[in-house]
Structure formats: C-alpha cells, structure tokens
Design a protein around this motif. Structure first.
Motif, PDB file in Angstrom:
ATOM      1  N   LEU A 168       0.817  -1.229   0.000  1.00  0.00           N
ATOM      2  CA  LEU A 168       0.000   0.000   0.000  1.00  0.00           C
ATOM      3  C   LEU A 168       0.842   1.267   0.000  1.00  0.00           C
ATOM      4  CD1 LEU A 168      -2.645  -1.133   2.603  1.00  0.00           C
ATOM      5  CD2 LEU A 168      -3.162  -0.455   0.249  1.00  0.00           C
ATOM      6  N   CYS A 169       0.268   2.322  -0.538  1.00  0.00           N
ATOM      7  CA  CYS A 169       0.893   3.643  -0.484  1.00  0.00           C
ATOM      8  C   CYS A 169      -0.198   4.697  -0.418  1.00  0.00           C
ATOM      9  CB  CYS A 169       1.759   3.875  -1.718  1.00  0.00           C
ATOM     10  SG  CYS A 169       2.708   5.411  -1.543  1.00  0.00           S
ATOM     11  N   ALA A 170       0.100   5.788   0.274  1.00  0.00           N
ATOM     12  CA  ALA A 170      -0.893   6.863   0.402  1.00  0.00           C
ATOM     13  C   ALA A 170      -0.805   7.855  -0.756  1.00  0.00           C
ATOM     14  CB  ALA A 170      -0.678   7.594   1.727  1.00  0.00           C
ATOM     15  N   LEU A 171       0.345   7.899  -1.424  1.00  0.00           N
ATOM     16  CA  LEU A 171       0.539   8.860  -2.514  1.00  0.00           C
ATOM     17  C   LEU A 171       0.356   8.174  -3.869  1.00  0.00           C
ATOM     18  CD1 LEU A 171       3.770  10.678  -1.199  1.00  0.00           C
ATOM     19  CD2 LEU A 171       1.372  11.221  -0.705  1.00  0.00           C
ATOM     20  N   SER A 172       0.355   8.969  -4.911  1.00  0.00           N
ATOM     21  CA  SER A 172       0.238   8.415  -6.269  1.00  0.00           C
ATOM     22  C   SER A 172       1.223   9.148  -7.177  1.00  0.00           C
ATOM     23  CB  SER A 172      -1.190   8.604  -6.793  1.00  0.00           C
ATOM     24  OG  SER A 172      -2.139   7.962  -5.978  1.00  0.00           O
ATOM     25  N   CYS A 173       2.483   9.165  -6.805  1.00  0.00           N
ATOM     26  CA  CYS A 173       3.492   9.978  -7.503  1.00  0.00           C
ATOM     27  C   CYS A 173       3.463   9.748  -9.020  1.00  0.00           C
ATOM     28  CB  CYS A 173       4.881   9.674  -6.967  1.00  0.00           C
ATOM     29  SG  CYS A 173       5.007   9.961  -5.197  1.00  0.00           S
ATOM     30  N   ILE A 174       3.602  10.841  -9.727  1.00  0.00           N
ATOM     31  CA  ILE A 174       3.468  10.787 -11.196  1.00  0.00           C
ATOM     32  C   ILE A 174       4.619  10.041 -11.868  1.00  0.00           C
ATOM     33  CG2 ILE A 174       2.062  12.888 -11.414  1.00  0.00           C
ATOM     34  CD1 ILE A 174       4.782  14.296 -12.138  1.00  0.00           C
ATOM     35  N   PHE A 175       5.685   9.780 -11.100  1.00  0.00           N
ATOM     36  CA  PHE A 175       6.861   9.103 -11.677  1.00  0.00           C
ATOM     37  C   PHE A 175       7.052   7.721 -11.052  1.00  0.00           C
ATOM     38  CE2 PHE A 175       7.836  11.818  -8.139  1.00  0.00           C
ATOM     39  CZ  PHE A 175       8.461  10.947  -7.268  1.00  0.00           C
ATOM     40  N   CYS A 176       6.062   7.258 -10.286  1.00  0.00           N
ATOM     41  CA  CYS A 176       6.234   6.038  -9.476  1.00  0.00           C
ATOM     42  C   CYS A 176       6.562   4.818 -10.340  1.00  0.00           C
ATOM     43  CB  CYS A 176       4.970   5.774  -8.672  1.00  0.00           C
ATOM     44  SG  CYS A 176       5.132   4.311  -7.644  1.00  0.00           S
ATOM     45  N   SER A 177       7.645   4.147 -10.013  1.00  0.00           N
ATOM     46  CA  SER A 177       8.070   2.997 -10.818  1.00  0.00           C
ATOM     47  C   SER A 177       7.192   1.772 -10.586  1.00  0.00           C
ATOM     48  CB  SER A 177       9.527   2.655 -10.510  1.00  0.00           C
ATOM     49  OG  SER A 177       9.651   2.275  -9.158  1.00  0.00           O
ATOM     50  N   THR A 178       6.402   1.777  -9.496  1.00  0.00           N
ATOM     51  CA  THR A 178       5.552   0.611  -9.215  1.00  0.00           C
ATOM     52  C   THR A 178       4.067   0.963  -9.327  1.00  0.00           C
ATOM     53  OG1 THR A 178       5.482   1.041  -6.835  1.00  0.00           O
ATOM     54  CG2 THR A 178       7.285  -0.341  -7.637  1.00  0.00           C
ATOM     55  N   SER A 179       3.793   2.154  -9.846  1.00  0.00           N
ATOM     56  CA  SER A 179       2.407   2.600 -10.057  1.00  0.00           C
ATOM     57  C   SER A 179       1.550   2.380  -8.809  1.00  0.00           C
ATOM     58  CB  SER A 179       1.817   1.867 -11.259  1.00  0.00           C
ATOM     59  OG  SER A 179       0.662   2.535 -11.667  1.00  0.00           O
ATOM     60  N   ALA A 180       2.066   2.885  -7.685  1.00  0.00           N
ATOM     61  CA  ALA A 180       1.396   2.653  -6.400  1.00  0.00           C
ATOM     62  C   ALA A 180       0.338   3.719  -6.125  1.00  0.00           C
ATOM     63  CB  ALA A 180       2.450   2.683  -5.286  1.00  0.00           C
ATOM     64  N   GLY A 181      -0.413   3.475  -5.054  1.00  0.00           N
ATOM     65  CA  GLY A 181      -1.300   4.506  -4.519  1.00  0.00           C
ATOM     66  C   GLY A 181      -2.724   4.431  -5.018  1.00  0.00           C
ATOM     67  N   GLY A 240       5.582   1.260 -14.615  1.00  0.00           N
ATOM     68  CA  GLY A 240       5.649   2.522 -13.868  1.00  0.00           C
ATOM     69  C   GLY A 240       4.900   3.643 -14.576  1.00  0.00           C
ATOM     70  N   ARG A 241       4.771   4.795 -13.871  1.00  0.00           N
ATOM     71  CA  ARG A 241       4.092   5.939 -14.485  1.00  0.00           C
ATOM     72  C   ARG A 241       5.106   6.801 -15.248  1.00  0.00           C
ATOM     73  NH1 ARG A 241       1.629   6.472  -9.125  1.00  0.00           N
ATOM     74  NH2 ARG A 241      -0.306   5.295  -9.207  1.00  0.00           N
ATOM     75  N   LYS A 242       4.604   7.419 -16.305  1.00  0.00           N
ATOM     76  CA  LYS A 242       5.462   8.319 -17.086  1.00  0.00           C
ATOM     77  C   LYS A 242       4.848   9.711 -17.052  1.00  0.00           C
ATOM     78  CE  LYS A 242       7.979   8.780 -21.321  1.00  0.00           C
ATOM     79  NZ  LYS A 242       8.045   8.613 -22.726  1.00  0.00           N
ATOM     80  N   THR A 266       9.634  -1.926   0.026  1.00  0.00           N
ATOM     81  CA  THR A 266       8.247  -2.056  -0.476  1.00  0.00           C
ATOM     82  C   THR A 266       8.007  -1.425  -1.854  1.00  0.00           C
ATOM     83  OG1 THR A 266       7.012  -0.081   0.330  1.00  0.00           O
ATOM     84  CG2 THR A 266       7.395  -1.822   1.917  1.00  0.00           C
ATOM     85  N   VAL A 267       6.896  -1.885  -2.470  1.00  0.00           N
ATOM     86  CA  VAL A 267       6.452  -1.268  -3.725  1.00  0.00           C
ATOM     87  C   VAL A 267       5.403  -0.198  -3.417  1.00  0.00           C
ATOM     88  CG1 VAL A 267       7.004  -3.248  -5.193  1.00  0.00           C
ATOM     89  CG2 VAL A 267       4.754  -3.134  -4.080  1.00  0.00           C
ATOM     90  N   GLY A 268       5.387   0.256  -2.167  1.00  0.00           N
ATOM     91  CA  GLY A 268       4.481   1.319  -1.724  1.00  0.00           C
ATOM     92  C   GLY A 268       5.205   2.124  -0.674  1.00  0.00           C
ATOM     93  N   ASP A 269       4.599   2.268   0.512  1.00  0.00           N
ATOM     94  CA  ASP A 269       5.261   2.990   1.589  1.00  0.00           C
ATOM     95  C   ASP A 269       5.145   2.179   2.875  1.00  0.00           C
ATOM     96  OD1 ASP A 269       5.734   4.800   3.822  1.00  0.00           O
ATOM     97  OD2 ASP A 269       5.783   6.350   2.277  1.00  0.00           O
ATOM     98  N   THR A 291      11.064   5.708   2.296  1.00  0.00           N
ATOM     99  CA  THR A 291       9.713   6.294   2.356  1.00  0.00           C
ATOM    100  C   THR A 291       9.690   7.680   1.733  1.00  0.00           C
ATOM    101  OG1 THR A 291       7.944   6.988   3.880  1.00  0.00           O
ATOM    102  CG2 THR A 291      10.178   7.233   4.693  1.00  0.00           C
ATOM    103  N   HIS A 292       8.472   8.163   1.415  1.00  0.00           N
ATOM    104  CA  HIS A 292       8.277   9.564   1.041  1.00  0.00           C
ATOM    105  C   HIS A 292       7.845  10.388   2.258  1.00  0.00           C
ATOM    106  CE1 HIS A 292       8.856   9.337  -3.313  1.00  0.00           C
ATOM    107  NE2 HIS A 292       8.700  10.643  -3.322  1.00  0.00           N
ATOM    108  N   GLY A 293       7.647   9.740   3.391  1.00  0.00           N
ATOM    109  CA  GLY A 293       7.385  10.466   4.638  1.00  0.00           C
ATOM    110  C   GLY A 293       5.995  11.059   4.775  1.00  0.00           C
TER     111      GLY A 293
HETATM  112  S1  SF4 Z   1       5.579   4.052  -3.815  1.00  0.00           S
HETATM  113 FE1  SF4 Z   1       6.828   5.890  -3.483  1.00  0.00          FE
HETATM  114  S2  SF4 Z   1       7.005   6.807  -5.527  1.00  0.00           S
HETATM  115 FE2  SF4 Z   1       5.311   5.335  -5.596  1.00  0.00          FE
HETATM  116  S3  SF4 Z   1       3.465   6.539  -5.163  1.00  0.00           S
HETATM  117 FE3  SF4 Z   1       4.179   5.698  -3.221  1.00  0.00          FE
HETATM  118  S4  SF4 Z   1       5.489   7.282  -2.372  1.00  0.00           S
HETATM  119 FE4  SF4 Z   1       5.238   7.755  -4.519  1.00  0.00          FE
END
Ligand code: SF4
Length: 338
Positions: free
Chosen positions: A38-51, A227-229, A90-93, A120-122
């Motif tokens: 799991l991840c709380a964010l959805s970063c636009i560059f995330c290599s695992t397309s998390a969130g 991942g996201r581009k 992790t593939v998230g946070d 982590t992204h904190g």
């Molecule tokens: S796994 Fe990391 S890079 Fe990917 S969405 Fe979560 S915080 Fe962002």
C-alpha cells in the motif's frame, strides 16, 4: 487509501518469489523486506504505479508480522548471521503497515541483523511514530523529497494533502530528536524538478543529514514497464546524470556519486534458485496478482511464489502447468500453459 482489496499472505504462500511482497535476496548482505504494497501517494513518476490512483493494480498484499520475521530468520541463517541489513523498501510505503514499529523491533532482535533501514516519502510521518521507530532500533530512513516547493511537491505526488513543509519539519525532528540516520533521496525527474535538486542538496547539508551514511542519494527517474510516465519528462542519459552529480559535488562539496561501499554492501551467498528459465512447473493459483491480468501462484512443496502473467482466464485454486519466464534473484514470472 486504496479501494482495492487487501490480500493477507498466509504462511502456506512462500515469501520468496513475488516482487510485490515478502523477502528479496539479491546475493548481498542486504535483504529487502516488503510487508505491504500500500501507499498513500500516487506519484506521477512512481516505478511501481502505487497509490489510490493506480490504474494497473488490482489487489494489494499484506504479510503477517510473525510470518515475515520467521522467514527472515531462516534467510539470515542461510546467509550468515553477521552484518545483515534489513531494508524495508516495499512497492508502496512502509508507513502503511500497521505493525511497522514491531517489525523494526523484531528485525533488530534477529541475530546477525546489524542495520534496519527503510525507504519512504514520509507522507505518514509524525513525531510519535518517529520516536517509537527510534526506540525500536531503526538505523536509517531513506527519505525521498523531490521538491521543497509545496505546490510542485503536491503535483509530483499527485496528492492534494501532501504537505512538504510538515515533512521538512519532521526531517529536522529526526536529526535533532532521534537516533535515526537520515538520508535524503530525491528522484530527479528531468523537466520537472531539475531546479529543485540543488535546493534539496543545500537544505540536506544545512539540516545535517547523514551521520553514519551519506547525506544524499539522488536517484534518476527511469521508465519502467509498469511505472508511471509523467507528461513532459525529458530523457537524461546516465552519462549526463553522472555529470550533473559531479557538478553538484563540486558546488556543494558533498559526495553524490555513491557506491555499494557507502552502504557497506558485500556479496553474500544467495538462496538457491530452484527453477530455471523456460522450465515447466506445476503451480497452484492462490490469489489475484497485484497487477491486472496476473495471478499469484505457488509452486509444488510451497517452495516459491510465482506470478502468472496473461492469466485472466485461469481460475483461482486451479492447479496448472506454467513456463518460467524470469527467475532473476528468485523473483518469478511465468506464463500459464493452458
Ligand atoms: S511508492 Fe513511493 S514513488 Fe510510488 S506513489 Fe508511493 S510514495 Fe510515490
């Protein structure tokens, strides 16, 4: 956080074999620990397309604490009970794992584990959990901060509540009030945050990041299959990336081109890899795969977890034959032969 179901990885499912959860041994003294996806964010560059905004994931995984510790102990026994780093990446946070403090504490208690670190992204930091992690023996946090500008940081995390000034405050808190070493690990996304990186370098040095480890570990954005581009991302070669690092090293008088030695990484005996590429194996399908069109399977004698690709037509609980496509570092992708 995510509307996708969370599948609990029970003890009959091996913790070695699937990239999304469990334990990864790449033949060094560092073992990657993946308790949750799991991840709380959805970063636009995330290599695992998390969130929450992931469009390609169909399920998330969570591994029970005791099971993770038991299996980690076996791997440490195999590799040698000295100088092991347990790196919760992790593939998230990792902060989405409800037992993170206990996990750190129990990893620390395994004989031979000398460093416990996490990535982590904190976004879910607060003083209380940082204090608890420090008491549990966490040695290092690799904190990704990609922009000090709040608006750009929100856009890059694709999350309106992502509050970089608060994370900056908590980064200082880590340095001033805990025993945790802080490594700032921004991702350079060319065309997006090129101008932020020098500011992040200056800030990291100012706050006193990196006491036992380097203060900064700048990462380069790379296009990953799943991942996201981000829109407008520019291509940057490794040569140009290293040249940029070299320039910044001179300006800020700090080491930015890091090597394995900076993190005390040594080669170590790897777990046996039981299946060869193209080998045909008998598997049992136990759950959905974390990405669409995939299923999670287990090989005979519960030796390894195996991800089946192009497996929409394969029912859960079926026993089938599959051909191994990749086996690097004991991470398996296979195609169903039905
Ligand atoms: S796994 Fe990391 S890079 Fe990917 S969405 Fe979560 S915080 Fe962002």
């Amino acid at each position: 956080m995510s509307h996708r179901p969370v599948f609990k990885v029970e003890p009959s499912i091996p913790l070695v074999g699937c990239i999304a959860f469990g334990l990864i041994d790449r033949g060094t003294n560092v073992i990657q620990i993946r308790p949750t996806t799991l991840c709380a964010l959805s970063c636009i560059f995330c290599s695992t397309s998390a969130g929450p905004k992931s469009r390609i994931r169909q399920i998330e995984y969570s591994v029970p604490l005791d099971y993770l510790i038991e299996e980690m102990d076996k791997i440490v026994e195999h590799k040698g009970r000295y100088g092991i780093e347990a790196h919760i990446d992790t593939v998230g946070d990792p902060f989405t794992y409800p037992y993170l403090v206990e996990l750190v504490q129990k990893l620390n208690q395994i004989e031979g584990v000398e460093t416990v670190s996490l990535q982590t992204h904190g976004a879910l930091f607060n003083e209380k959990i940082l204090d608890k992690l420090s008491s549990a023996g966490l040695n290092r946090i690799n904190l990704s901060i990609d922009s000090l500008d709040p608006e750009l940081a929100r856009r890059m995390a694709d999350t309106p509540w992502y509050n970089i000034p608060r994370i900056v405050e908590l980064a200082k808190y880590i340095i001033e009030n805990t025993n945790i070493d802080l490594l700032i690990a921004p991702v350079l996304v060319p065309g997006w945050n090129d101008e932020e990186i020098p500011k992040i370098i200056r800030w990291s040095i100012e706050i006193g990041a990196g006491k036992k480890f380097p203060p900064l570990g700048i990462q380069k954005y790379e296009v990953h299959k799943h991942g996201r581009k981000p829109k407008g991302v520019k291509y940057l070669s490794w040569k140009d990336f290293n040249q940029k690092l070299e320039e910044w090293e001179k300006i800020f008088n700090v080491k930015l081109r890091l090597s394995k030695e900076d993190f005390h990484v040594q080669k170590r005996l790897m777990l046996p890899i039981p299946y060869k590429k193209f080998e045909i194996v008998q598997v049992k399908v136990v759950a959905l795969g974390w990405l669409k069109h995939e299923k999670l399977a287990v090989s005979s004698n519960n030796r390894r977890a195996i991800t089946l690709v192009n497996a929409d037509h394969i029912p859960l609980n079926s026993k089938i034959k599959a051909r191994i496509l990749t086996n690097k570092h004991n991470i398996y992708l296979a195609e169903p032969l039905v």
